[in-house]
Design a protein around this motif. Structure first.
Motif, PDB file in Angstrom:
ATOM      1  N   PHE A  96       4.644 -67.778 -12.047  1.00 56.62           N
ATOM      2  CA  PHE A  96       5.188 -67.485 -10.323  1.00 56.62           C
ATOM      3  C   PHE A  96       4.624 -68.510  -9.504  1.00 56.62           C
ATOM      4  O   PHE A  96       6.027 -68.980  -8.558  1.00 56.62           O
ATOM      5  CB  PHE A  96       5.002 -66.743  -9.778  1.00 56.62           C
ATOM      6  N   ALA A 100       7.054 -71.671  -6.888  1.00 58.21           N
ATOM      7  CA  ALA A 100       7.177 -71.422  -6.048  1.00 58.21           C
ATOM      8  C   ALA A 100       6.754 -73.138  -5.299  1.00 58.21           C
ATOM      9  O   ALA A 100       7.491 -73.852  -4.699  1.00 58.21           O
ATOM     10  CB  ALA A 100       6.280 -71.564  -5.979  1.00 58.21           C
ATOM     11  N   PHE A 183      19.849 -72.131  -3.815  1.00 61.42           N
ATOM     12  CA  PHE A 183      18.023 -71.440  -3.731  1.00 61.42           C
ATOM     13  C   PHE A 183      18.161 -70.123  -4.058  1.00 61.42           C
ATOM     14  O   PHE A 183      17.043 -69.187  -4.607  1.00 61.42           O
ATOM     15  CB  PHE A 183      18.131 -71.416  -2.104  1.00 61.42           C
ATOM     16  N   PRO A 184      19.514 -69.738  -4.160  1.00 59.46           N
ATOM     17  CA  PRO A 184      19.429 -67.878  -4.102  1.00 59.46           C
ATOM     18  C   PRO A 184      18.938 -67.934  -6.037  1.00 59.46           C
ATOM     19  O   PRO A 184      17.951 -66.727  -6.186  1.00 59.46           O
ATOM     20  CB  PRO A 184      20.928 -67.690  -4.127  1.00 59.46           C
ATOM     21  N   VAL A 186      17.113 -69.992  -7.914  1.00 61.43           N
ATOM     22  CA  VAL A 186      15.918 -70.380  -8.060  1.00 61.43           C
ATOM     23  C   VAL A 186      15.280 -68.664  -7.641  1.00 61.43           C
ATOM     24  O   VAL A 186      14.428 -68.452  -8.480  1.00 61.43           O
ATOM     25  CB  VAL A 186      15.201 -71.926  -6.517  1.00 61.43           C
ATOM     26  N   LEU A 187      14.735 -68.207  -6.784  1.00 64.13           N
ATOM     27  CA  LEU A 187      14.951 -67.058  -5.948  1.00 64.13           C
ATOM     28  C   LEU A 187      14.940 -66.353  -7.803  1.00 64.13           C
ATOM     29  O   LEU A 187      13.970 -65.325  -8.011  1.00 64.13           O
ATOM     30  CB  LEU A 187      15.096 -66.556  -5.397  1.00 64.13           C
ATOM     31  N   VAL A 188      15.853 -65.710  -7.516  1.00 63.63           N
ATOM     32  CA  VAL A 188      16.180 -64.669  -9.253  1.00 63.63           C
ATOM     33  C   VAL A 188      15.500 -65.885 -10.253  1.00 63.63           C
ATOM     34  O   VAL A 188      14.923 -64.954 -11.388  1.00 63.63           O
ATOM     35  CB  VAL A 188      18.074 -64.561  -9.229  1.00 63.63           C
ATOM     36  N   GLY A 190      12.935 -67.141 -11.145  1.00 63.64           N
ATOM     37  CA  GLY A 190      11.368 -67.689 -10.818  1.00 63.64           C
ATOM     38  C   GLY A 190      11.460 -66.091 -10.905  1.00 63.64           C
ATOM     39  O   GLY A 190      10.437 -65.663 -12.310  1.00 63.64           O
ATOM     40  N   ILE A 191      11.929 -65.082 -10.378  1.00 62.17           N
ATOM     41  CA  ILE A 191      10.808 -63.289 -10.884  1.00 62.17           C
ATOM     42  C   ILE A 191      11.579 -63.443 -12.326  1.00 62.17           C
ATOM     43  O   ILE A 191      10.470 -62.564 -13.254  1.00 62.17           O
ATOM     44  CB  ILE A 191      12.067 -62.780  -9.872  1.00 62.17           C
ATOM     45  N   TYR A 192      12.585 -64.081 -12.666  1.00 59.38           N
ATOM     46  CA  TYR A 192      12.751 -63.955 -14.186  1.00 59.38           C
ATOM     47  C   TYR A 192      11.832 -64.086 -15.289  1.00 59.38           C
ATOM     48  O   TYR A 192      11.490 -63.847 -15.860  1.00 59.38           O
ATOM     49  CB  TYR A 192      14.545 -64.300 -14.254  1.00 59.38           C
TER      50      TYR A 192
END
Length: 586
Positions: A96, A100, A183-184, A186-188, A190-192
């Motif tokens: 994580f 980031a 950008f969205p 990266v969030l998805v 990264g969480i995965y």
């Protein structure tokens, strides 16, 4: 009706697909042959074939490669790492935090040097916390890919596609146009990765662990007896350079350690000789004419430090046999073992043909750090000497970020801004002329320039229009959103098994042709090609950072497919929907 020029272009594309997938020819050679055939046939004029070398986006990529390499040679990022990962003990927590940091950084700096710089830290952290590096290296590569897709300058694929658009007469994309999807994701992503990396990825031993656990399988020790006929002779005269299955990597003379061993080195009585090779070839060391003591196991404490490196995707070593690389003379290091696909390669080391992603275990001499400053391979298990002052490196980082801001808000081009940064780096001696020369990737330049020429050939011949019209006959009833997703899928599959630059060169004119035929906005059909080429997660060969971690993590193709396929599906679905919503296709 299919014309001769159209048929020839199709034949050239098939040739590229076969050549790149089989790996029989280097990518730049394959593209050169393809463009040469198209010039001779009259599909391309010489000026069209060479126009890519004057493309501004290609020049921007070269500048970013050179500038990004400065950061790899400084300790400033390690200071950031130590603060960022302080107190982290679990795979999910590390992944994580890594996403980031790596994703935003790779949005502005070339991701290959970034991954090369991060790999030694990932190794040291994993050893310290007794976690296999294979749990972390694929997430490192994926984080760099995800971040690179956020901006125009984040990956060479985005810049090449933009270059094709400009060459075709369309407006250049803005730096942050890609952020609507990037950008969205990266969030998805990264969480995965944080949730599933530890569960899905294997826990492999890396090459260095394999060496430490079974070093006796790699080396054998013998001693030159006082009455040996080879006393006073050079290594070459003694015949120790031409052994069929063993390779002399080190001489221990009292308290001195000599490695690598040159052919001219004079042998003395009581020298301890350390050989590496196949255990089945050990009897050749017992020949009476050599006058050596009976071979025995080495004492671990007598061995030099072994350095682990991974061969880069554009290394001049690729395709050459070890014995033809003159590795010892060039780098003051001897290759003692080669790992590929997670396993040690058997046979005589000198006869092994080096491939991209191979992990080499080296006996390194004192000058290794001085000589190994290019991009032929990346050191992953021993920290390289840092030559760049941290303050100067911070100035370079600030210069790149300022270049992005200035070019996004003024008429000054990104190329001009980066050129100023490079000039300042040169005059402040942050970079030398030879380092700038080494940082320019000529192989990548050839591939990109000829890729642009291939796209032009598809337009000139009518092949792009022909394919686009036939796709529309089948796909038009499903609507523009489905077509956009299909373009992403096809580009991604081609990029996964060829190269991303070849894939976008083939698909770009087709995608643009579809948009024009349906009177749809061009931007989503341009950017979806870039996303399809860059967001490459399902194979190790489709993207250079995947290839970098492939051998060093001991992965198989299946490992990439297991963790990469769900991420690819997420990217296709979410990316297509976001792009469709952004440009009013829904």
């Amino acid at each position: 009706m299919i014309s001769f020029s159209m048929a020839l272009v199709f034949a050239v594309i098939i040739f590229l697909l076969v050549a790149l997938y089989s790996g029989k020819l280097r990518a730049e050679v394959s593209f050169f042959i393809a463009v040469t055939v198209l010039i001779i046939a009259g599909v391309l004029s010489p000026s069209e074939a060479l126009a890519g070398f004057a493309n501004e986006q290609l020049a921007v990529i070269m500048l970013l490669l050179v500038i990004s390499d400065i950061i790899r040679k400084t300790d400033v990022i390690n200071l950031v790492f130590n603060q960022l990962f302080r107190g982290t003990k679990t795979v999910s927590g590390f992944v994580f935090r890594m996403v980031a940091f790596v994703a935003p950084t790779s949005a502005f700096f070339n991701n290959t040097p970034l991954v090369a710089m991060m790999m030694p830290y990932v190794y040291s952290w994993s050893k310290k916390n007794k976690i296999s590096p294979s749990k972390l290296l694929i997430p490192l590569s994926y984080a760099a890919i995800l971040g690179g897709c956020m901006t125009l300058v984040g990956t060479s694929t985005n810049l090449v596609v933009n270059g094709m658009a400009v060459d075709a007469g369309f407006n250049s994309l803005n730096i942050f146009d890609f952020a609507w999807v990037g950008f969205p994701m990266v969030l998805v992503g990264g969480i995965y990765l944080a949730l599933f990396s530890d569960k899905i990825l294997p826990s492999h031993k890396d090459a260095m662990d394999d060496f430490k656990d079974g070093w006796r399988e790699y080396f054998v020790e013998t001693e030159i007896e006082a009455n040996s006929p080879i006393v006073g002779k050079s290594v070459s005269e003694a015949g120790l350079r031409n052994l069929s299955g063993n390779f002399l990597v080190e001489i221990i003379r009292k308290t001195a350690v000599i490695t690598p061993v040159s052919p001219e080195h004079i042998l003395r009585a009581n020298d301890k000789l350390i050989f590496t090779g196949e255990t089945s070839s050990i009897p050749e060391l017992s020949k009476p004419e050599l006058g050596l003591s009976l071979p025995k196991e080495c004492i671990a404490s007598e061995l030099s430090d072994v350095v682990e490196v991974v061969v880069s995707h554009n290394s001049w070593l690729i395709g050459r046999r070890v014995k033809n690389t003159h590795f010892r003379g060039k780098y003051d290091a001897a290759i003692v073992a080669i790992h590929r696909n997670g396993a040690k390669i058997s046979g005589k080391i000198g006869s092994v043909v080096i491939q991209a992603g191979d992990v080499l275990l080296l006996f390194a001499g004192r000058d290794f750090d001085i000589r190994a400053t290019g991009n032929e391979f990346y050191v992953i298990s021993k920290k390289e000497n840092k030559k760049v002052d941290a303050k100067k490196a911070v100035m370079v980082i600030a210069g790149v970020l300022l270049s992005v801001v200035v070019s996004a808000n003024t008429a000054l081009s990104l190329f001009s801004c980066l050129l100023v940064v490079l000039a300042i780096s040169f005059f402040t001696k942050t970079l030398t002329g030879s380092e700038i020369k080494r940082g320019i990737n000529l192989n990548m330049m050839l591939i990109m320039a000829f890729g642009l020429a291939l796209g032009k050939a598809m337009s000139n011949s009518g092949a792009a229009e022909f394919i686009a019209n036939n796709i529309l006959k089948v796909a038009e009833p499903f609507g523009p959103v489905a077509i956009l997703g299909m373009v992403f899928l096809v580009t991604n599959l081609l990029a996964s098994y060829m190269t991303n630059l070849a894939a976008v060169a083939i698909i770009f004119p087709i995608s643009v042709g579809i948009a024009q035929s349906m009177n749809l906005p061009l931007e989503p059909f341009i950017m979806i090609v870039a996303f399809g080429g860059a967001a490459n997660f399902i194979t190790p060969i489709g993207y250079q950072t995947n290839l970098m971690v492939y051998g060093s993590g001991g992965y198989s193709f299946n490992d990439f497919m297991k963790i990469g396929l769900p991420l690819t599906i997420l990217y296709i679905v979410i990316g297509t929907l976001l792009m469709s919503w952004r440009y009013g296709l829904m």
